[in-house]
Design an enzyme around this catalytic site. Structure first.
Site, short mmCIF file in Angstrom:
data_model
loop_
_atom_site.label_atom_id
_atom_site.label_comp_id
_atom_site.label_asym_id
_atom_site.label_seq_id
_atom_site.Cartn_x
_atom_site.Cartn_y
_atom_site.Cartn_z
N ALA A 120 0.83 -1.20 0.00
CA ALA A 120 0.00 0.00 0.00
C ALA A 120 0.86 1.25 0.00
O ALA A 120 1.82 1.35 0.76
CB ALA A 120 -0.93 0.02 1.22
N CYS A 121 0.53 2.18 -0.89
CA CYS A 121 1.18 3.49 -0.89
C CYS A 121 0.10 4.55 -1.13
O CYS A 121 -1.09 4.24 -1.17
CB CYS A 121 2.29 3.57 -1.95
SG CYS A 121 1.72 3.49 -3.65
N ASP A 122 0.52 5.78 -1.27
CA ASP A 122 -0.44 6.87 -1.40
C ASP A 122 -1.40 6.66 -2.56
O ASP A 122 -2.60 6.81 -2.42
CB ASP A 122 0.31 8.20 -1.59
CG ASP A 122 -0.06 9.20 -0.51
OD1 ASP A 122 -0.82 8.83 0.40
OD2 ASP A 122 0.41 10.34 -0.57
N ILE A 164 -3.59 3.27 -0.01
CA ILE A 164 -3.95 3.10 1.40
C ILE A 164 -5.43 3.37 1.62
O ILE A 164 -6.10 2.68 2.40
CB ILE A 164 -3.08 4.02 2.29
CG1 ILE A 164 -1.66 3.45 2.39
CG2 ILE A 164 -3.68 4.16 3.69
CD1 ILE A 164 -0.74 4.25 3.25
#
Length: 599
Positions: A395-397, A428
């Site tokens: 998960a990232c921005d 995320i």
């Protein structure tokens, strides 16, 4: 000396604010990029000059760009602030500017979506604690409708005309700059901005809205090619592959595939940071590419995402001339960038900076872009209590770029280890709390991921592209022993089994929370009403809220009253708020003891 430090802080603060703005804008646009691509493909295929002209299907394009895309942006912006409720109010509000304008209202959606979410959040914070039991649904539904209606009216009469006027001025200015062939100068700012993570504010906030507005009229726009052009980065990587040294040279060929075909430009940023003189290469390459695009009349139907040559060609309008002009622009950018990079690498005598150090520097810069610090989260060993990990999510921005590469790296390791866990990547904001989930994220985003999925196992890494923790994860999956995000000391101190006998600092308490889950919303609501009744009998006033786990505010001013099992879950995720285990959530006498200790 003090003045120098203060000035530095001011500069950093300004850059950070721009980076955060860019992150907020991209979080509204990138989750909906599929809809943008769908609109681009619909127009490329079915308009009279498209690949498969169809008068009936071509009618879909205008409603999509007029209504669907702005409403999706507005919903995402509102949801980021106040969940689904905020997204709904943001979308209602945006209908006002859509109807009140005669151009695609993307800028209006980026403004009113978050505004709608903010308004309903403030309303809920003030009003919900005072709603009488049984009236929650009535008040919540009508408040969302009324606030949305008021904002829609304001948008129709006030915001819409202003945004339309400003957009018109910007479009006219851009058209003039293009007509006098000065648009290539934009890359003097865009190329460094990409590496400094300021590109989202430029691309998602300005170029994409103006590009869609232009493409809706002319069928294509050069603005879609300014930032995604893979040519400048390709030239740098080619130079490293031929003239670089050490790890940078050996890793460059793989990076070329990821950057040019995969469209993940972030992969070449550390190479630029190794030799800052290479900023000249990407700037010159970007200016050359845009100049070529401008002179040949190149443009795309919609914004390509990611910035892969494949995405760019898919968004290119029908016609051999269009494809040739786009390919020539990318090639020219790559050639110029390569030649300058070659000269810099061959003549540079400065001490070699390792690729790993450059990646660490890049990570720090990316942390600033998200308003966080890479030192905010530590890691430690912990045992996965119960169940098994059956799904791994990076998960990232935005759910793209580096997280996709990290997922690919770990997916390969999982396959080679003979394990059957699925490995995917997402933003995320799209994470869902579910059993058997392992979330891998960067250190600066760990807290957000933890609140989004409190029941998942979490692993925080410094760098998605090169982390020793991937091997630890594989080993841990085989032994059901995982590396997880370490909780603060306060959480560890309270993590023992059994009840907490009011071992809290009541002098700090300013708010009391009851925590609900999907299956116990009603019981938590009844417990809150019982506590409020006891509070009134005691003649005391304090904020009392009924919240979901991911809405908890991890502050010592918050006191959570919960059952033993719920308290155990909360203790494992939050280290600063205070918790009391209550045997019976509807017991007036037990609440009276707690209230007597409140200030």
């Amino acid at each position: 000396m003090e003045a120098t430090v203060n000035n530095s802080k001011k500069k950093t603060s300004l850059k950070t604010r721009v980076q955060r703005l860019g992150s907020a804008l991209s979080n509204m646009v990138l989750p909906n990029i599929g809809a943008f691509i769908a609109w681009g493909l619909m127009t490329a295929l079915f308009i009279p000059t498209g690949w498969l002209p169809n008068a009936d299907l071509a009618k879909i394009g205008t409603p999509m760009v007029t209504y669907l895309l702005p409403l999706l942006i507005a919903y995402s912006g509102g949801k980021a602030i106040a969940g689904h409720r905020g997204g709904v109010v943001g979308a209602i509000a945006t209908m006002g500017v859509i109807v009140g304008a005669n151009i695609p209202m993307f800028i209006g959606a980026m403004a009113l979506g978050p505004l709608g979410g903010w308004c309903i959040k403030k309303w809920d914070d003030k009003v919900q604690p005072h709603i009488r039991q049984g009236f929650e649904m009535l008040v919540n539904n009508f408040s969302a409708g009324i606030i949305g209606m008021i904002l829609a009216i304001i948008g129709f009469y006030a915001i819409g005309p202003v945004v339309s006027t400003v957009s018109g001025w910007l479009a006219t200015g851009v058209d003039y700059i293009i007509s006098i062939h000065l648009i290539p100068l934009a890359n003097i700012f865009i190329e460094p901005a990409k590496i400094l993570f300021l590109n989202n504010a430029i691309n998602q906030g300005i170029l994409t809205p103006l590009g869609i507005q232009a493409a809706a009229k002319a069928g294509k726009s050069i603005l879609f090619l300014l930032e995604p052009n893979p040519g400048p980065g390709l030239g740098v990587l080619l130079a490293f592959a031929l003239f670089g040294k050490g790890n940078a040279k050996s890793s460059a060929p793989g990076a070329i595939i990821i950057q040019f075909l995969g469209g993940i430009h972030e992969i070449y940023f550390p190479y630029i940071l190794m030799k800052p003189m290479l900023f000249l290469s990407v700037i010159a390459g970007g200016v050359t590419g845009t100049f070529t695009f401008n002179m040949l009349g190149a443009g795309l139907k919609a914004s390509p995402s990611p910035g892969s040559i494949i995405s760019i060609l898919l968004m290119t309008p029908k016609g051999l001339g269009n494809f040739v002009s786009v390919l020539l622009g990318v090639t020219a950018a790559a050639v110029v960038s390569f030649l300058i990079s070659m000269v810099i690498l061959r003549r540079d005598k400065t001490p070699e900076v390792s690729l790993e150090d450059s990646q660490a520097q890049l990570q720090s810069m990316k942390s600033d872009a998200k308003g966080t610090s890479t030192t905010s989260t530590k890691d430690a060993k912990a045992i996965l209590a119960g169940g098994e990990v059956n799904k791994i999510i990076f998960a990232c921005d935005a759910g793209m770029g580096s997280s996709a590469m990290g997922a690919s790296i770990l997916r390969d390791k999982v396959k080679k280890a003979g394990l059957d866990q699925s490995v995917t990547n997402t933003a995320i904001s799209n994470l869902k709390d579910e059993p058997g989930l392992l979330v891998v994220t960067q250190e600066e985003l760990a807290d957000r991921a933890l609140k989004q999925t409190p029941n998942a196992v979490h692993v925080a890494v410094e760098n998605f592209l090169n982390s020793p923790k991937y091997d630890e994860i594989i080993t841990s999956l085989k032994t059901k022993d995982v590396t997880t995000t370490e909780q603060p000391a306060a959480a560890k101190a309270q993590a023992a089994d059994g009840a907490t006998d009011y071992a809290v600092d009541f002098s700090q308490v300013e708010e009391v929370n009851f925590v609900h889950h999907d299956q116990n919303v009603g019981s938590a609501t009844m417990a809150m009403a019982t506590f409020r009744s006891a509070l009134r009998k005691a003649g005391k006033e304090i904020t009392v809220r009924n919240v979901a786990v991911n809405e908890l505010n991890d502050q010592p001013q918050v006191l959570v009253l919960a059952s033993k099992e719920t308290a155990k879950r909360i203790k494992s995720q939050f280290g600063n708020l205070q918790i009391i285990v209550v045997a019976n959530l509807l017991d007036d006498a037990e609440y009276a003891k707690i209230i007597s200790k409140l200030k």
